[in-house]
Design a protein around this motif. Structure first.
Motif, mmCIF file in Angstrom:
data_model
loop_
_atom_site.group_PDB
_atom_site.id
_atom_site.type_symbol
_atom_site.label_atom_id
_atom_site.label_comp_id
_atom_site.label_asym_id
_atom_site.label_seq_id
_atom_site.Cartn_x
_atom_site.Cartn_y
_atom_site.Cartn_z
ATOM 1 N N UNK A 36 0.884 -1.203 -0.037
ATOM 2 C CA UNK A 36 0.030 -0.070 0.098
ATOM 3 C C UNK A 36 0.860 1.321 -0.075
ATOM 4 N N UNK A 37 0.414 2.163 -0.914
ATOM 5 C CA UNK A 37 0.909 3.594 -0.653
ATOM 6 C C UNK A 37 -0.187 4.625 -0.351
ATOM 7 N N UNK A 38 -0.086 5.440 0.609
ATOM 8 C CA UNK A 38 -1.169 6.110 1.026
ATOM 9 C C UNK A 38 -0.723 7.769 0.627
ATOM 10 N N UNK A 71 1.566 -8.695 -6.694
ATOM 11 C CA UNK A 71 0.621 -8.652 -7.647
ATOM 12 C C UNK A 71 -0.508 -7.855 -7.046
ATOM 13 N N UNK A 72 -0.518 -7.499 -5.656
ATOM 14 C CA UNK A 72 -1.746 -6.855 -4.999
ATOM 15 C C UNK A 72 -1.160 -5.256 -4.513
ATOM 16 N N UNK A 73 -1.239 -4.508 -5.329
ATOM 17 C CA UNK A 73 -0.790 -3.052 -5.132
ATOM 18 C C UNK A 73 -1.877 -2.118 -4.978
ATOM 19 N N UNK A 74 -1.853 -1.490 -3.931
ATOM 20 C CA UNK A 74 -3.001 -0.649 -3.626
ATOM 21 C C UNK A 74 -2.578 1.064 -3.225
ATOM 22 N N UNK A 100 -4.398 -0.895 -8.008
ATOM 23 C CA UNK A 100 -6.111 -0.777 -7.482
ATOM 24 C C UNK A 100 -5.870 0.738 -6.844
ATOM 25 N N UNK A 101 -6.990 1.515 -6.765
ATOM 26 C CA UNK A 101 -7.083 2.750 -6.081
ATOM 27 C C UNK A 101 -8.398 2.682 -4.983
#
Length: 113
Positions: A36-38, A71-74, A100-101
């Motif tokens: 995750x990146x915020x 594979x799961x990047x948010x 994904x956003x």
């Protein structure tokens, strides 16, 4: 997400060399399952112009996520306008579609002093 998963801010190695520190890395049995990146930035600058440099910072963060092989990047945003800008750019083929956003509306209780 499994409550037993480990979640922490972490610096990860990138596929081409180098490292990048992500806001949240989720591991299950020591395997990375999600990154995750915020973004806490507002898309518009104080003068009301588009925050182009802010957008490129988020674009850079997305590139770094892709270089981990996860594979799961948010990407998470607290500013609706910023979130909508990224969605628009994805639809126009100008932003990574495999990211994904998430748009978070955060309610603040005010000063608690």
């Amino acid at each position: 997400m499994n409550p037993a998963n480990e979640v922490k801010k972490e610096k990860l190695k990138l596929s081409w060399r180098g490292e990048f520190k992500f806001d949240a890395v989720i591991r299950e049995n020591n395997k990375i399952v999600e990154i995750h990146c915020l973004s806490t930035a507002k898309f518009k600058t104080v003068s009301g112009k588009d925050g182009t440099s802010k957008f490129f910072k988020v674009f850079h963060d997305a590139q770094m996520m892709l270089l981990t092989g996860c594979k799961n990047n948010i990407l998470a945003f607290i500013d609706d306008e910023f979130y909508n800008k990224v969605i628009k750019e994805q639809k126009n083929g100008k932003f990574f579609s495999i990211i994904s956003n998430k748009d978070f509306s955060l309610g603040f209780m005010g000063d608690t002093r």
